[in-house]
Motif scaffolding. Structure first.
Motif, PDB file in Angstrom:
ATOM      1  N   GLU A 156      -8.483  47.801  54.413  1.00  0.00           N
ATOM      2  CA  GLU A 156      -7.646  46.780  53.764  1.00  0.00           C
ATOM      3  C   GLU A 156      -7.203  45.679  54.722  1.00  0.00           C
ATOM      4  OE1 GLU A 156      -5.205  46.225  49.950  1.00  0.00           O
ATOM      5  OE2 GLU A 156      -6.907  47.447  50.449  1.00  0.00           O
ATOM      6  N   GLY A 204      -7.783  34.717  51.023  1.00  0.00           N
ATOM      7  CA  GLY A 204      -9.004  34.452  50.296  1.00  0.00           C
ATOM      8  C   GLY A 204      -9.560  33.084  50.547  1.00  0.00           C
ATOM      9  N   ARG A 252      -7.488  39.735  44.227  1.00  0.00           N
ATOM     10  CA  ARG A 252      -7.783  41.091  44.710  1.00  0.00           C
ATOM     11  C   ARG A 252      -6.703  42.085  44.293  1.00  0.00           C
ATOM     12  NH1 ARG A 252      -8.861  45.371  45.360  1.00  0.00           N
ATOM     13  NH2 ARG A 252      -9.967  46.469  47.025  1.00  0.00           N
ATOM     14  N   SER A 253      -5.457  41.650  44.230  1.00  0.00           N
ATOM     15  CA  SER A 253      -4.376  42.557  43.845  1.00  0.00           C
ATOM     16  C   SER A 253      -4.223  42.686  42.338  1.00  0.00           C
ATOM     17  CB  SER A 253      -3.052  42.069  44.443  1.00  0.00           C
ATOM     18  OG  SER A 253      -2.703  40.798  43.941  1.00  0.00           O
ATOM     19  N   PRO A 295     -15.651  42.478  50.329  1.00  0.00           N
ATOM     20  CA  PRO A 295     -14.906  43.741  50.288  1.00  0.00           C
ATOM     21  C   PRO A 295     -15.794  44.980  50.351  1.00  0.00           C
ATOM     22  CG  PRO A 295     -14.874  42.676  48.140  1.00  0.00           C
ATOM     23  CD  PRO A 295     -15.419  41.688  49.109  1.00  0.00           C
ATOM     24  N   ARG A 338      -6.118  36.630  47.564  1.00  0.00           N
ATOM     25  CA  ARG A 338      -5.147  37.725  47.590  1.00  0.00           C
ATOM     26  C   ARG A 338      -4.662  38.051  46.188  1.00  0.00           C
ATOM     27  NH1 ARG A 338      -1.401  37.671  52.263  1.00  0.00           N
ATOM     28  NH2 ARG A 338       0.254  37.517  50.719  1.00  0.00           N
ATOM     29  N   LEU A 380     -14.162  43.148  40.582  1.00  0.00           N
ATOM     30  CA  LEU A 380     -14.044  42.029  41.510  1.00  0.00           C
ATOM     31  C   LEU A 380     -15.109  40.948  41.310  1.00  0.00           C
ATOM     32  CD1 LEU A 380     -12.942  43.397  45.006  1.00  0.00           C
ATOM     33  CD2 LEU A 380     -11.757  41.753  43.544  1.00  0.00           C
ATOM     34  N   TYR A 391     -10.073  43.560  55.746  1.00  0.00           N
ATOM     35  CA  TYR A 391     -10.504  42.709  54.639  1.00  0.00           C
ATOM     36  C   TYR A 391      -9.625  41.458  54.549  1.00  0.00           C
ATOM     37  CZ  TYR A 391     -11.274  41.170  49.833  1.00  0.00           C
ATOM     38  OH  TYR A 391     -11.539  40.421  48.715  1.00  0.00           O
ATOM     39  N   THR A 408     -11.864  47.431  42.072  1.00  0.00           N
ATOM     40  CA  THR A 408     -13.082  47.041  42.774  1.00  0.00           C
ATOM     41  C   THR A 408     -14.259  46.714  41.865  1.00  0.00           C
ATOM     42  OG1 THR A 408     -12.415  48.299  44.719  1.00  0.00           O
ATOM     43  CG2 THR A 408     -14.755  47.758  44.530  1.00  0.00           C
ATOM     44  N   ILE A 462      -3.904  39.973  51.417  1.00  0.00           N
ATOM     45  CA  ILE A 462      -5.318  39.703  51.265  1.00  0.00           C
ATOM     46  C   ILE A 462      -5.504  38.206  51.171  1.00  0.00           C
ATOM     47  CG2 ILE A 462      -7.360  40.057  49.843  1.00  0.00           C
ATOM     48  CD1 ILE A 462      -5.913  42.582  48.790  1.00  0.00           C
TER      49      ILE A 462
END
Length: 451
Positions: free
Chosen positions: A129, A443, A332-333, A123, A329, A340, A132, A337, A441
């Protein structure tokens, strides 16, 4: 193609592919090395080696995630690749089982530090977005392609050489990966703001405990590990001793599971554009339970057939992809940041804690009591995880169901607008609302094939 126009991502993606295929070859070779040294007890040897690997993942990954913002990430990743290259190069000279355990411990300690650091880099390299999303989708496709193709490549190679040469190929792959990583411009991580050592190590794990979606992911990790252990640990003994197959046949059966993973990975991107993560992942849990029950039925009824075994392995591979792919996903949601690296490290560690439970069952119980009791135990664990997941991951309100929430807003089941119970490491209510559940997102998880 817009994604691959990003030079640094392109180099990192190349490094990932090469390291993945090298790891895949080493996985096949390690199973055959265990069989050469231990014969019928190969499953127990392999289970012990994989258990050591899981211990390293559980212990090392949170520590690496805690200090990810204090290390020069490019140099750190390069060094870890070189360590792995050196260790794998020694494996062909192993003559005792205990030597496998020592080398696997060092190798997997390096992988446990490498994988979550690598995942957290993406990221920072791909900041847009939508791109990514595609970057992590590409990573998952690469992982599934490896699970399909590396056993095939191993089978072809074994027709002309001994399995020890597969370790040499793996070592070369890690060296090339190190060169590609070194050629990138990887920014150092954003400071997490945590100062105390224990807070840094445990922040990601506490986030999982405080967030409904991530608690559901924990239960799904158990389902994946229970079904996946049958394939990873027991394939070599089942193919060689029950089906009477060759070394190449072991690789082809592993490729069957990889084929199921690839099929699901090719379908999932379009599905995830229209369907939320929760129903997709719960469907994957159902598929895995069905696959394990089919394997149990096969072994109890004494059905010895390639035509029956291969489709079950394909089904298990597909079910694993349905859960693994959207996991990034969800993570990340759920966090902002700076959190992460700790969140990815926590998932890496906690998912492998599940494998730490299931690998010994598949290997040790399988070697002492037989595959039937081992697979029944794993089936019970898979069923438990599949039932617990929807209970832990409560259905979240949608804009249509919650007229008071803005269209782009996500309200976690454990979070209200007053911030009474905010997940550790998650943004404040005003900030987290911008990370909508609908944000796509994809993953990658490296639990089966660590990068």
């Amino acid at each position: 193609m817009k994604l691959f126009a990003i030079r640094d991502y392109r180099h990192l993606f190349g490094a990932q592919i090469i390291a993945l295929f090298g790891t895949g070859l080493a996985t096949v070779a390690l199973g055959l090395l265990a069989y050469e040294l231990a014969g019928p007890s190969a499953g127990a040897v392999l289970a012990t080696a994989l258990t050591i690997k899981m211990v390293m993942y559980v212990v090392i990954a949170p520590i690496a995630g805690a200090y990810a913002d204090r290390l020069p990430r490019r140099a750190f990743l390069t060094l870890l690749d070189l360590v792995r290259a050196g260790v794998v190069l020694v494996l062909p000279f192993v003559t005792e089982v205990w030597q496998i355990y020592v080398l696997v411990g060092v190798l997997q300690a390096a992988s446990a530090a490498f994988t979550p650091t690598f995942q957290a880099v993406i990221p920072d390299i791909v900041t847009e977005e939508t791109q990514y999303t595609r970057a992590l989708s590409a990573s998952q496709v690469a992982s599934t392609m490896e699970s399909l193709l590396s056993p095939v490549l191993a089978a072809l190679a074994l027709a002309f050489m001994t399995f020890n040469w597969l370790f040499v190929g793996t070592s070369i792959g890690f060296v090339i990966s190190a060169v590609l990583v070194l050629s990138t411009r990887i920014p150092n991580a954003t400071a997490s703001g945590q100062t105390r050592v224990w807070d840094r190590i445990s922040s990601g794990i506490r986030t999982f405990g405080a967030t409904s979606r991530l608690r559901g992911v924990l239960a799904l990790n158990l389902v994946v590990a229970s079904a996946g252990s049958i394939v990873v640990v027991n394939t070599v003994n089942y193919v060689r001793d029950t089906l009477g197959g060759t070394e190449s046949d072991v690789a082809w059966m592993l490729a069957a599971s990889g084929g199921g993973t690839l099929l699901a990975a090719l379908i999932l991107p379009k599905v995830l554009d229209r369907v939320a993560d929760r129903p997709v992942m719960l469907t994957g849990a159902t598929v895995l339970v069905i696959g394990v029950l089919a394997a149990i039925t096969m072994i109890l009824l004494g059905i010895v057939s390639w035509a029956v075994t291969a489709p079950i392995w394909v089904l298990i591979g597909a079910g694993m992809a349905l859960i693994i792919t959207p996991t990034g996903r969800v993570i990340r949601s759920s966090v902002d940041t700076p959190a992460l690296p700790a969140a990815f490290a926590a998932q890496f560690s906690l998912s492998h804690l599940a494998w730490l439970i299931t690998y010994p069952i598949a290997g040790w119980v399988g070697a002492t009591a037989g595959l039937g009791p081992a697979w029944i135990t794993l089936g019970a664990l898979a069923l438990f995880g599949a039932i617990a997941a929807p209970l832990l991951w409560r259905r979240e309100p949608t804009p249509a169901a919650d007229a008071t929430a803005p269209a782009e807003q996500h309200v976690d089941a454990d979070t209200d607008h007053t911030g009474v119970l905010q997940p550790v490491g998650a943004p404040s209510p005003g900030a987290s609302d911008a990370a909508a559940e609908g944000t796509l997102i994809a993953g990658q998880c490296s639990c089966v094939r660590p990068v």
